[in-house]
Design a protein around this motif. Structure first.
Motif, PDB file in Angstrom:
ATOM      1  N   ARG A 108       0.818  -1.077   0.044  1.00  0.00           N
ATOM      2  CA  ARG A 108      -0.068  -0.030  -0.025  1.00  0.00           C
ATOM      3  C   ARG A 108       0.835   1.408  -0.129  1.00  0.00           C
ATOM      4  NH1 ARG A 108      -3.525   0.253   5.409  1.00  0.00           N
ATOM      5  NH2 ARG A 108      -3.807   2.124   4.551  1.00  0.00           N
ATOM      6  N   ASP A 109       2.057   1.067   0.524  1.00  0.00           N
ATOM      7  CA  ASP A 109       3.117   2.499   0.519  1.00  0.00           C
ATOM      8  C   ASP A 109       3.567   2.862  -0.956  1.00  0.00           C
ATOM      9  OD1 ASP A 109       4.264   0.959   3.517  1.00  0.00           O
ATOM     10  OD2 ASP A 109       2.769   2.527   3.155  1.00  0.00           O
ATOM     11  N   THR A 110       3.014   2.020  -1.797  1.00  0.00           N
ATOM     12  CA  THR A 110       3.316   2.522  -3.303  1.00  0.00           C
ATOM     13  C   THR A 110       2.110   3.199  -4.117  1.00  0.00           C
ATOM     14  OG1 THR A 110       2.433   0.403  -4.026  1.00  0.00           O
ATOM     15  CG2 THR A 110       4.533   0.151  -3.852  1.00  0.00           C
ATOM     16  N   LEU A 111       0.996   3.340  -3.090  1.00  0.00           N
ATOM     17  CA  LEU A 111      -0.131   4.184  -3.602  1.00  0.00           C
ATOM     18  C   LEU A 111       0.041   5.765  -3.507  1.00  0.00           C
ATOM     19  CD1 LEU A 111      -2.783   1.751  -2.481  1.00  0.00           C
ATOM     20  CD2 LEU A 111      -1.709   1.805  -4.709  1.00  0.00           C
ATOM     21  N   GLU A 112      -0.153   6.381  -4.643  1.00  0.00           N
ATOM     22  CA  GLU A 112       0.016   7.798  -4.437  1.00  0.00           C
ATOM     23  C   GLU A 112      -0.928   8.393  -3.185  1.00  0.00           C
ATOM     24  OE1 GLU A 112      -0.956   9.581  -8.065  1.00  0.00           O
ATOM     25  OE2 GLU A 112      -1.051  11.627  -7.365  1.00  0.00           O
ATOM     26  N   ASN A 113      -1.989   8.079  -3.267  1.00  0.00           N
ATOM     27  CA  ASN A 113      -3.048   8.626  -2.065  1.00  0.00           C
ATOM     28  C   ASN A 113      -2.760   8.338  -0.785  1.00  0.00           C
ATOM     29  OD1 ASN A 113      -3.813   5.907  -2.140  1.00  0.00           O
ATOM     30  ND2 ASN A 113      -5.809   6.300  -2.620  1.00  0.00           N
ATOM     31  N   GLU A 114      -1.677   7.422  -0.344  1.00  0.00           N
ATOM     32  CA  GLU A 114      -1.039   7.034   0.946  1.00  0.00           C
ATOM     33  C   GLU A 114      -0.411   8.243   1.648  1.00  0.00           C
ATOM     34  OE1 GLU A 114      -1.017   4.265   3.021  1.00  0.00           O
ATOM     35  OE2 GLU A 114      -2.928   3.768   2.051  1.00  0.00           O
ATOM     36  N   TYR A 115       0.004   9.142   0.615  1.00  0.00           N
ATOM     37  CA  TYR A 115       1.107  10.161   1.003  1.00  0.00           C
ATOM     38  C   TYR A 115       0.190  11.669   1.039  1.00  0.00           C
ATOM     39  CZ  TYR A 115       4.396   6.658   0.291  1.00  0.00           C
ATOM     40  OH  TYR A 115       5.251   5.521   0.415  1.00  0.00           O
ATOM     41  N   GLY A 116       0.545  12.342   2.155  1.00  0.00           N
ATOM     42  CA  GLY A 116      -0.015  13.353   2.522  1.00  0.00           C
ATOM     43  C   GLY A 116       0.877  14.563   2.409  1.00  0.00           C
ATOM     44  N   TYR A 117       2.130  14.464   2.060  1.00  0.00           N
ATOM     45  CA  TYR A 117       3.175  15.659   1.829  1.00  0.00           C
ATOM     46  C   TYR A 117       3.841  15.239   0.519  1.00  0.00           C
ATOM     47  CZ  TYR A 117       1.916  16.259   6.691  1.00  0.00           C
ATOM     48  OH  TYR A 117       1.313  16.418   8.047  1.00  0.00           O
ATOM     49  N   TRP A 118       4.008  16.524  -0.157  1.00  0.00           N
ATOM     50  CA  TRP A 118       4.545  16.319  -1.409  1.00  0.00           C
ATOM     51  C   TRP A 118       5.530  17.544  -1.913  1.00  0.00           C
ATOM     52  CZ3 TRP A 118       3.679  12.259  -4.755  1.00  0.00           C
ATOM     53  CH2 TRP A 118       2.931  11.511  -4.573  1.00  0.00           C
ATOM     54  N   GLY A 119       6.484  17.312  -2.488  1.00  0.00           N
ATOM     55  CA  GLY A 119       7.651  18.312  -2.837  1.00  0.00           C
ATOM     56  C   GLY A 119       6.870  18.925  -4.319  1.00  0.00           C
ATOM     57  N   GLN A 120       7.719  20.065  -4.785  1.00  0.00           N
ATOM     58  CA  GLN A 120       7.061  20.673  -5.753  1.00  0.00           C
ATOM     59  C   GLN A 120       7.642  20.088  -7.454  1.00  0.00           C
ATOM     60  OE1 GLN A 120       9.781  21.419  -4.188  1.00  0.00           O
ATOM     61  NE2 GLN A 120      11.362  21.798  -5.820  1.00  0.00           N
ATOM     62  N   GLY A 121       8.380  19.013  -7.161  1.00  0.00           N
ATOM     63  CA  GLY A 121       8.939  18.333  -8.208  1.00  0.00           C
ATOM     64  C   GLY A 121      10.392  18.798  -8.627  1.00  0.00           C
ATOM     65  N   THR A 122      10.864  17.921  -9.441  1.00  0.00           N
ATOM     66  CA  THR A 122      12.089  18.075 -10.256  1.00  0.00           C
ATOM     67  C   THR A 122      12.305  17.536 -11.544  1.00  0.00           C
ATOM     68  OG1 THR A 122      14.525  18.260 -10.016  1.00  0.00           O
ATOM     69  CG2 THR A 122      13.610  16.422  -9.086  1.00  0.00           C
ATOM     70  N   GLN A 123      12.310  18.271 -12.573  1.00  0.00           N
ATOM     71  CA  GLN A 123      12.530  17.557 -13.910  1.00  0.00           C
ATOM     72  C   GLN A 123      13.716  16.925 -14.026  1.00  0.00           C
ATOM     73  OE1 GLN A 123      10.189  17.908 -16.536  1.00  0.00           O
ATOM     74  NE2 GLN A 123      11.342  16.312 -17.381  1.00  0.00           N
ATOM     75  N   VAL A 124      13.499  15.687 -14.729  1.00  0.00           N
ATOM     76  CA  VAL A 124      14.407  14.718 -15.197  1.00  0.00           C
ATOM     77  C   VAL A 124      14.479  14.433 -16.561  1.00  0.00           C
ATOM     78  CG1 VAL A 124      15.697  12.432 -15.013  1.00  0.00           C
ATOM     79  CG2 VAL A 124      15.148  13.714 -12.946  1.00  0.00           C
ATOM     80  N   THR A 125      15.344  14.543 -17.400  1.00  0.00           N
ATOM     81  CA  THR A 125      15.335  14.538 -19.092  1.00  0.00           C
ATOM     82  C   THR A 125      16.344  13.727 -19.390  1.00  0.00           C
ATOM     83  OG1 THR A 125      14.076  16.724 -19.269  1.00  0.00           O
ATOM     84  CG2 THR A 125      14.974  15.811 -21.256  1.00  0.00           C
ATOM     85  N   VAL A 126      16.156  12.649 -19.767  1.00  0.00           N
ATOM     86  CA  VAL A 126      17.053  11.530 -20.632  1.00  0.00           C
ATOM     87  C   VAL A 126      17.119  11.681 -22.045  1.00  0.00           C
ATOM     88  CG1 VAL A 126      18.087   9.324 -20.511  1.00  0.00           C
ATOM     89  CG2 VAL A 126      16.818  10.254 -18.576  1.00  0.00           C
ATOM     90  N   SER A 127      17.983  12.106 -22.586  1.00  0.00           N
ATOM     91  CA  SER A 127      18.096  11.918 -24.019  1.00  0.00           C
ATOM     92  C   SER A 127      18.765  11.035 -24.467  1.00  0.00           C
ATOM     93  CB  SER A 127      18.950  13.295 -24.603  1.00  0.00           C
ATOM     94  OG  SER A 127      20.382  13.093 -24.057  1.00  0.00           O
ATOM     95  N   SER A 128      18.350  10.507 -25.822  1.00  0.00           N
ATOM     96  CA  SER A 128      18.614   9.311 -26.503  1.00  0.00           C
ATOM     97  C   SER A 128      19.976   9.593 -27.368  1.00  0.00           C
ATOM     98  CB  SER A 128      17.465   8.742 -27.416  1.00  0.00           C
ATOM     99  OG  SER A 128      17.142   9.638 -28.245  1.00  0.00           O
TER     100      SER A 128
END
Length: 128
Positions: A108-128
């Motif tokens: 159940r700890d893999t479920l998004e709705n289990e988490y109440g606190y979130w960061g703003q996010g950071t972009q990861v871009t992988v080029s081929s």
């Protein structure tokens, strides 16, 4: 309240590595299970990895198992996601999440709705 701030994202070539950091503040970091999720353009947010409050239990999505490693340092109130052998399909915004839970990682700890606190996010871009 727990505040989470991610850093470490960027542009990398396929096969390269990045290390994401998530700095926490506000409550006792060691009481929280921490996780990373990601969201690619046009797709739903998905689970990547989770680590228990003590660091003794971890869980990974099949797509990153063997390439990504989640870790934490409770004294520094920080957790990390080491990403190796990156692929273009790893391109996404990566989010750090926290939930108050002091036990081993469960499915159940893999479920998004289990988490109440979130960061703003950071972009990861992988080029081929």
């Amino acid at each position: 309240q727990v505040q989470l701030v991610e850093s470490g994202g960027g542009l990398v070539q396929a096969g390269g590595s990045l290390r994401l950091s998530c700095a926490a503040s506000g409550r006792t970091f060691s009481s929280y299970t921490m996780a990373w999720f990601r969201q690619a353009p046009g797709k739903e947010r998905e689970f990547v990895a989770a680590i228990s409050w003590s660091g003794g239990s971890t869980y990974y999505a099949d797509s990153v198992k063997g390439r990504f490693t989640i870790s934490r340092d409770n004294a520094k109130e920080t957790n990390w996601l080491q990403m190796n052998s990156l692929k273009p399909e790893d391109t996404a915004v990566y989010y750090c999440a926290a939930k108050y839970y002091m036990g081993n990682i469960r499915v159940r700890d893999t479920l998004e709705n289990e988490y109440g606190y979130w960061g703003q996010g950071t972009q990861v871009t992988v080029s081929s």
